[in-house]
Design a protein around this motif. Sequence first.
Motif, short mmCIF file in Angstrom:
data_model
loop_
_atom_site.label_atom_id
_atom_site.label_comp_id
_atom_site.label_asym_id
_atom_site.label_seq_id
_atom_site.Cartn_x
_atom_site.Cartn_y
_atom_site.Cartn_z
N UNK A 24 0.81 -1.21 0.00
CA UNK A 24 0.00 0.00 0.00
C UNK A 24 0.85 1.26 0.00
N UNK A 25 1.94 1.27 0.75
CA UNK A 25 2.73 2.49 0.92
C UNK A 25 3.39 2.97 -0.37
N UNK A 49 -2.92 10.49 -6.85
CA UNK A 49 -2.27 9.38 -6.12
C UNK A 49 -2.56 9.47 -4.64
N UNK A 50 -2.52 10.68 -4.11
CA UNK A 50 -2.73 10.87 -2.67
C UNK A 50 -4.16 10.48 -2.27
N UNK A 51 -5.12 10.78 -3.15
CA UNK A 51 -6.49 10.40 -2.86
C UNK A 51 -6.63 8.88 -2.76
N UNK A 52 -5.99 8.18 -3.70
CA UNK A 52 -6.01 6.71 -3.66
C UNK A 52 -5.28 6.18 -2.43
N UNK A 53 -4.14 6.83 -2.12
CA UNK A 53 -3.34 6.39 -0.97
C UNK A 53 -4.14 6.52 0.32
N UNK A 54 -4.84 7.64 0.48
CA UNK A 54 -5.61 7.86 1.70
C UNK A 54 -6.71 6.81 1.86
N UNK A 55 -7.33 6.44 0.74
CA UNK A 55 -8.38 5.42 0.79
C UNK A 55 -7.82 4.06 1.18
N UNK A 56 -6.59 3.75 0.74
CA UNK A 56 -6.01 2.42 0.99
C UNK A 56 -5.27 2.32 2.32
N UNK A 57 -4.92 3.47 2.92
CA UNK A 57 -4.17 3.45 4.17
C UNK A 57 -5.05 3.35 5.41
#
Length: 679
Positions: free
Chosen positions: A481-482, A503-511
């Motif tokens: 995920x990271x 990318x950050x939007x996707x990262x926030x959803x997956x973290x």
Amino acid sequence: MSFNTRSSESVYVGMCEQLGTPTEVRHRREVIKTGEFLWRPIHFMRGLENSIGGSLRDGFMLETSDVDTMYWPPDHKVICDPSQISIYRIPHHTVILMEYEDAPPGSTKLRLLTPSGDPKINSSCIIINGETYILSSLFRARLLDYSKVNVVFARPSIQHGPCAAMSVAGMAFDHAYCFHCNYWPPVALPWIKRCQLNHWPSDCVLSEIVKEGCHVVPISSLPLDPERDSEWRISFSGAEHKLVHSMNHCQFICYGMLKIFLTEVINTDISDPCLCSYFIKTLMFWAIQLHSPIKWKPCNLLSCFWTCFKLLISWVYKGECPNFFIPQNNMFRVKVVGHKRAALFEKLYALYNEGIICLLLSPTIGEYLEKSIHYKYLTPGTEETRIVSDYYIDVCLFMDLNRLLDPYTVNTEEFARVIIALEQLQKTRSTSMQAISVQYFRPKLLRNYCFMSKQKLAIYSNRKLYYLLKIMKLAVKIGCVSEIVYLALYYYSDSHYELSLRCLQKAQERLTPPYTVYFGFKNENKYKRVMKGRSLIDRMKKGLIYDITLNSGYAYVFELIPEQLTNRVDGAGILYVPPLVMVHMLFFLNHHTLGNAVNSQRSIQDLHTLLLYDDGTHVPEDLRDISWQILGICQQTCGDYVGALSSFQCSLQEYPFNCIKKATVIRILTIFGHLLQKY
């Protein structure tokens, strides 16, 4: 003394939870072995061979666990007999002869038979009776800070016995610069016969040990005696790890109990303890080999512990701790003597008189023994499936992977060597853990290569940048995920702010889902439900979160350069940032650069709220120093100097895990300058 079977099994189950089940320990060892295999090409290109040791390599993950790494020049060959020089190529190899005359048992002198091209070694030599010898004290002094430039960490070290000692990411590291001998030393030949007579270790393990040879490390039998500076200690660390790995799990648990009992009971309230964990390891080897009537089973664990404890008392009483490989070497000769030995024996004998209930004095072990005493009708199951769940095994594996250092390369040649090693491991892998380790390391290696290459490009060609971007996207595709946070970081550094925000939007959803694993346990039921039917590799990709690590040799984001430089001087050369904190920082930087004041302020507020109310789920306590620092940097960037000053002060109050205090002080002084101008 009689021992209750139920109590033994109860303590065994509890210690499996503390020290690891057979599967956990096996995973831990294989992960360390894979990390060593991938780092080896990097060290080799820097002129060194290496071997990882310490209690972590043994399979322990305790607060006191350390990592010992031995480094030696591969072109310097140590021999035991002058006739062995014929198999080496002169002058490609420097040949060194071990001499045992006038050296106490367990020690040797090193005579240089052919010239060395290494100035550090040449400056460590002295002429004695017309022959050239390498002095251990000079060699140790020359290489004490060698790791600062040539090994892994950009960190100064202190002397700890024959090692250069340092602390990285909260873990103790000892680097021993030494020489390797491919031959089994003649002084230890009787050990082979003894092993064969006592049937431990097995013939297969014994053959592997003898074939590997030994090392010589730069420490004399009496370190404070300058007349013994020409002595070197013969080290059997490689053999010791093979012996520990050959233990059954009951033996391993007993060994761990002795280590814990040493720390929590025997050495407590002693400012300068004379017993060390190496003596405990030696004790275990002797107990296994010579006390064959003992049945090393969970139902006999307390009896096994008591047998080892009585042997320890006997050694202290006699003032003798025979080295397992060279029994003539009494390892108590220097440390356990005089009034220290008398006081130690008195303490051990008092514990002996208490009987097995002395284990109640250990907070870790006593908890499980006490349960067996109070709940007399509780029958613990010693089968692994009854001790821990599959979820627990997964989380422990992920945590073990997280503790490994990323393979940072400094040039394309090193990157190519590690890639080759990775492919070799994939083709020849014999265990599922090697497959998992390959899957874990490959995206990290690709991502680090991209940041390294981008930094080294004097002129960015569109073709090269496109190539690097494809590699970054591949790392995200096959990684955990990271990795998507690193892609956002890469886009930001390349001025692609809109792409970074996506990318950050996707990262926030997956973290943030509760089934993810970030240095600990979250929601087991949701993890099982989401991961049901998935392979271990898929579970790792979807569920594992690791820190954003910023190596001081690479440039990531301009705003954190002062922290990276400070960490390079005072820390490990690696900044550890919680991924969700990095996400909020990049949200702010992208919005601020695009001129979106509302969203940039919202990002600062979100980060501030996270730091105020997080319970350690997303911001570990050790990483709150850099987290408050990042909030202050964001506030400082948008002109909120009062808020930034408060955040930087909070950073100073946290545990200095990332060693960024100097950068924080400089930022505070800068803010004072702005405030003075304003008012």
